[in-house]
Scaffold this active site. Structure first.
Site, mmCIF file in Angstrom:
data_model
loop_
_atom_site.group_PDB
_atom_site.id
_atom_site.type_symbol
_atom_site.label_atom_id
_atom_site.label_comp_id
_atom_site.label_asym_id
_atom_site.label_seq_id
_atom_site.Cartn_x
_atom_site.Cartn_y
_atom_site.Cartn_z
ATOM 1 N N HIS A 46 45.890 40.690 34.934
ATOM 2 C CA HIS A 46 47.331 41.042 35.061
ATOM 3 C C HIS A 46 47.714 39.591 36.126
ATOM 4 O O HIS A 46 47.152 39.244 36.666
ATOM 5 C CB HIS A 46 47.954 42.026 35.493
ATOM 6 C CG HIS A 46 47.707 43.254 34.708
ATOM 7 N ND1 HIS A 46 48.258 44.447 34.843
ATOM 8 C CD2 HIS A 46 46.799 43.622 33.699
ATOM 9 C CE1 HIS A 46 47.853 45.553 33.938
ATOM 10 N NE2 HIS A 46 46.903 44.727 33.286
ATOM 11 N N GLU A 48 50.031 39.455 38.475
ATOM 12 C CA GLU A 48 49.904 39.927 39.855
ATOM 13 C C GLU A 48 48.355 39.907 40.443
ATOM 14 O O GLU A 48 48.415 39.230 41.668
ATOM 15 C CB GLU A 48 50.355 41.385 40.278
ATOM 16 C CG GLU A 48 51.837 41.490 39.588
ATOM 17 C CD GLU A 48 52.065 42.102 38.175
ATOM 18 O OE1 GLU A 48 52.947 42.858 37.933
ATOM 19 O OE2 GLU A 48 50.923 42.077 37.292
ATOM 20 N N CYS A 76 52.218 47.511 37.575
ATOM 21 C CA CYS A 76 51.363 48.892 37.137
ATOM 22 C C CYS A 76 50.648 49.406 38.257
ATOM 23 O O CYS A 76 50.731 48.930 39.384
ATOM 24 C CB CYS A 76 50.418 48.695 36.124
ATOM 25 S SG CYS A 76 48.972 47.748 36.365
ATOM 26 N N CYS A 79 48.115 47.184 39.842
ATOM 27 C CA CYS A 79 48.540 45.771 40.418
ATOM 28 C C CYS A 79 49.298 46.365 41.651
ATOM 29 O O CYS A 79 49.200 46.029 42.845
ATOM 30 C CB CYS A 79 49.665 45.253 39.601
ATOM 31 S SG CYS A 79 48.846 44.340 38.150
#
Length: 159
Positions: A46, A48, A76, A79
């Site tokens: 992801h 992040e 999420c 993260c």
């Protein structure tokens, strides 16, 4: 946040979910990233997470005390947990994620008083632009984008 949105657009060009993130330390952008889960065949890739990895490598540190992370979508749970472990001071996100968001939508990981660290949350910065980008991407992916799109409806569905 505009820089994070530029990263999200790069993700979209690469057929990735258009999410971008950047890490700022002492007013300086030290890392930029966008989703790369498909390219790397890695569900943890992801924006992040990749930005945190790049920032710690750039600064040669294990934690990012005092850092600000900008991301185009509410982090999420994975993260948000990584952001806590990195000890970032502030997380600024654009659009809420009603299906996976762990900051306000489904949970409050980053400011939960039971955790040993908390981050200040700022939400809604360029939310409409981020939400529209995400909705347009998913409509194209599903083949349901009407000619000309409908940005207002797209934002309503995401938020």
């Amino acid at each position: 946040m505009r820089d994070a949105l530029a990263q999200a657009r790069e993700a979209e060009v690469e057929q990735e979910v258009p999410v971008g993130a950047l890490v700022v330390v002492d007013g300086r952008v030290v890392a930029r990233a966008h989703n790369r889960t498909r390219a790397l065949l890695d569900p943890t890739a992801h924006a992040e997470i990749l930005a945190l990895r790049a920032a710690t490598a750039e600064l040669r540190v294990g934690r990012l005390d005092g850092a600000v992370v900008y991301t185009t979508l509410e982090p999420c749970f994975m993260c948000a947990g990584a952001l806590l472990h990195a000890r970032v001071a502030r997380v600024v996100f654009a659009a809420r994620d009603p299906k996976f968001g762990a900051c306000v939508s489904l949970g409050r990981v980053l400011d939960d008083p039971r955790a040993n660290h908390r981050a200040v949350l700022v939400e809604g910065v360029l939310a409409d632009e981020s939400a529209a980008l995400l909705q347009q991407f998913f409509r194209r992916l599903r083949g349901t984008t009407p000619p000309g799109g409908n940005a207002a409806r797209d934002r309503e569905e995401l938020c």
